[in-house]
Design a protein around this motif. Structure first.
Motif, PDB file in Angstrom:
ATOM      1  N   GLY A 117      22.035  10.163 -32.817  1.00 59.24           N
ATOM      2  CA  GLY A 117      21.834   9.384 -31.595  1.00 59.24           C
ATOM      3  C   GLY A 117      23.223   8.867 -31.426  1.00 59.24           C
ATOM      4  O   GLY A 117      23.856   8.572 -30.279  1.00 59.24           O
ATOM      5  N   THR A 118      24.034   8.728 -32.446  1.00 55.50           N
ATOM      6  CA  THR A 118      25.389   8.250 -31.933  1.00 55.50           C
ATOM      7  C   THR A 118      26.309   9.375 -31.366  1.00 55.50           C
ATOM      8  O   THR A 118      26.976   9.206 -30.593  1.00 55.50           O
ATOM      9  N   GLY A 119      25.914  10.711 -31.822  1.00 54.56           N
ATOM     10  CA  GLY A 119      26.702  11.928 -31.070  1.00 54.56           C
ATOM     11  C   GLY A 119      26.085  12.065 -29.645  1.00 54.56           C
ATOM     12  O   GLY A 119      26.894  12.267 -28.652  1.00 54.56           O
ATOM     13  N   HIS A 120      24.800  11.624 -29.323  1.00 54.82           N
ATOM     14  CA  HIS A 120      24.641  11.731 -28.020  1.00 54.82           C
ATOM     15  C   HIS A 120      25.203  10.491 -27.160  1.00 54.82           C
ATOM     16  O   HIS A 120      25.845  10.533 -25.873  1.00 54.82           O
ATOM     17  N   ALA A 121      25.476   9.254 -27.767  1.00 52.03           N
ATOM     18  CA  ALA A 121      26.169   8.457 -27.193  1.00 52.03           C
ATOM     19  C   ALA A 121      27.667   8.639 -26.697  1.00 52.03           C
ATOM     20  O   ALA A 121      28.134   8.308 -25.627  1.00 52.03           O
ATOM     21  N   ILE A 122      28.257   9.297 -27.852  1.00 53.68           N
ATOM     22  CA  ILE A 122      29.825   9.544 -27.716  1.00 53.68           C
ATOM     23  C   ILE A 122      29.698  10.645 -26.561  1.00 53.68           C
ATOM     24  O   ILE A 122      30.663  10.838 -25.714  1.00 53.68           O
ATOM     25  N   ALA A 123      28.659  11.437 -26.607  1.00 50.56           N
ATOM     26  CA  ALA A 123      28.720  12.564 -25.630  1.00 50.56           C
ATOM     27  C   ALA A 123      28.720  12.127 -24.134  1.00 50.56           C
ATOM     28  O   ALA A 123      29.579  12.542 -23.297  1.00 50.56           O
ATOM     29  N   ARG A 124      27.938  11.062 -24.050  1.00 51.09           N
ATOM     30  CA  ARG A 124      27.986  10.488 -22.693  1.00 51.09           C
ATOM     31  C   ARG A 124      29.227   9.814 -22.357  1.00 51.09           C
ATOM     32  O   ARG A 124      29.936  10.096 -21.006  1.00 51.09           O
ATOM     33  N   LEU A 125      29.879   9.049 -23.170  1.00 52.78           N
ATOM     34  CA  LEU A 125      31.152   8.617 -23.080  1.00 52.78           C
ATOM     35  C   LEU A 125      32.287   9.658 -22.695  1.00 52.78           C
ATOM     36  O   LEU A 125      32.906   9.558 -21.674  1.00 52.78           O
ATOM     37  N   VAL A 126      32.239  10.616 -23.518  1.00 55.59           N
ATOM     38  CA  VAL A 126      33.432  11.726 -23.390  1.00 55.59           C
ATOM     39  C   VAL A 126      32.934  12.489 -21.954  1.00 55.59           C
ATOM     40  O   VAL A 126      34.031  12.563 -21.088  1.00 55.59           O
ATOM     41  N   ALA A 127      31.784  12.584 -21.700  1.00 55.36           N
ATOM     42  CA  ALA A 127      31.591  13.466 -20.463  1.00 55.36           C
ATOM     43  C   ALA A 127      31.946  12.362 -19.021  1.00 55.36           C
ATOM     44  O   ALA A 127      32.581  13.090 -18.319  1.00 55.36           O
ATOM     45  N   ASP A 128      31.496  11.161 -19.480  1.00 56.04           N
ATOM     46  CA  ASP A 128      32.101  10.289 -18.359  1.00 56.04           C
ATOM     47  C   ASP A 128      33.839  10.281 -18.102  1.00 56.04           C
ATOM     48  O   ASP A 128      34.152  10.376 -16.944  1.00 56.04           O
ATOM     49  N   ARG A 129      34.398  10.411 -19.248  1.00 54.76           N
ATOM     50  CA  ARG A 129      35.762  10.318 -19.411  1.00 54.76           C
ATOM     51  C   ARG A 129      36.370  11.751 -18.581  1.00 54.76           C
ATOM     52  O   ARG A 129      37.409  11.447 -17.962  1.00 54.76           O
TER      53      ARG A 129
END
Length: 193
Positions: free
Chosen positions: A127-139
Motif C-alpha cells: 500500500g505504501t508502494g502504491h502511494a509513493i508511486a502516485r506521488l512519484v508519477a505526479d512529480r
C-alpha cells in the motif's frame, strides 16, 4: 492545522495503541485480548472498534502517510526523484519524537515476529508502494504503472523492507538510520526523471 476534535481522536488512538503495545510486550500478542487493551486504555470495547477494526490494526496503524505526501511535494524540483524520496523518508522518520521512535520499534518487532502481522506488514508495504508511486508519477508527469516508476518504487520499498527486517537485529539504531543506510546502496543506481 487540525481541529480540536481531530486532535482528541488522535490522542485516543495513540493512547489505545500505547496500552496495546505495553500489553503485547508484557503478555505477548496472542495472549492479549481486545477487552484487556480497552480496559488498560480506559475506553469501552466499542470505542476500541471505532478506532481499530481489529487487534492487528492497533499494531499496523501509523499516521505517517499524510506526513510523507506533504514532505515529498515540498522537495526541491531540482533534486532527482530518488533523492526526493530518500530525503522525504529520512525527514519523516528522523522527525519522530523519542516516544514515536520507541513505538515504531515496538510495532516493527511485533510485525516481524508474529506471523499474522507479518502478512499485514507486507500488505502495508504494498500500500505504501502504491502511494509513493502516485506521488512519484505526479512529480515526473508519468503514470503510476510506468516501468520506471515501478522500478524506483520497488527498489525503495524493497530497501524499506530490508530496513524493517534489520530493526530487531539492531536495537540501538533508530529506524531512520537503518533505512538511510539501506537506501545509500541504491543511490548509485540510475533514477527515474
Amino acid at each position: 492545522m487540525t481541529g480540536l476534535r481531530e486532535r482528541k481522536k488522535q490522542r485516543t488512538r495513540l493512547a489505545i495503541q500505547e496500552q496495546a503495545l505495553a500489553l503485547f510486550g508484557r503478555d505477548g500478542y496472542e495472549n492479549t485480548t481486545i477487552k484487556q487493551i480497552a480496559a488498560a486504555a480506559e475506553v469501552s470495547e466499542r470505542t476500541f472498534f471505532r478506532y481499530f477494526p481489529t487487534k492487528e490494526d492497533v499494531v499496523t496503524w501509523d499516521g505517517l502517510d499524510l506526513s510523507f505526501a506533504v514532505r515529498f511535494r515540498a522537495q526541491p524540483a531540482t533534486d532527482s526523484t530518488f533523492d526526493a524520496v530518500r530525503a522525504t523518508l529520512l525527514e519523516t522518520f528522523t522527525d519522530l519524537s523519542p516516544t514515536e521512535q520507541r513505538r515504531l520499534r515496538e510495532r516493527v518487532v511485533l510485525m516481524t515476529s508474529v506471523p499474522p502481522l507479518r502478512a499485514l506488514l507486507l500488505d502495508q508495504l504494498v500500500g505504501t508502494g502504491h502511494a509513493i508511486a502516485r506521488l512519484v508519477a505526479d512529480r515526473i508527469g508519468a503514470e503510476p504503472g510506468d516501468p520506471g516508476v515501478r522500478a524506483l518504487v520497488g527498489a525503495v520499498v524493497g530497501a524499506a523492507f530490508a530496513a524493517v527486517l534489520a530493526v530487531p537485529e539492531h536495537p540501538d539504531t533508530d529506524f531512520a538510520t537503518l533505512l538511510d543506510e539501506t537506501l545509500e546502496h541504491l543511490s548509485v543506481m540510475p533514477t527515474v526523471e
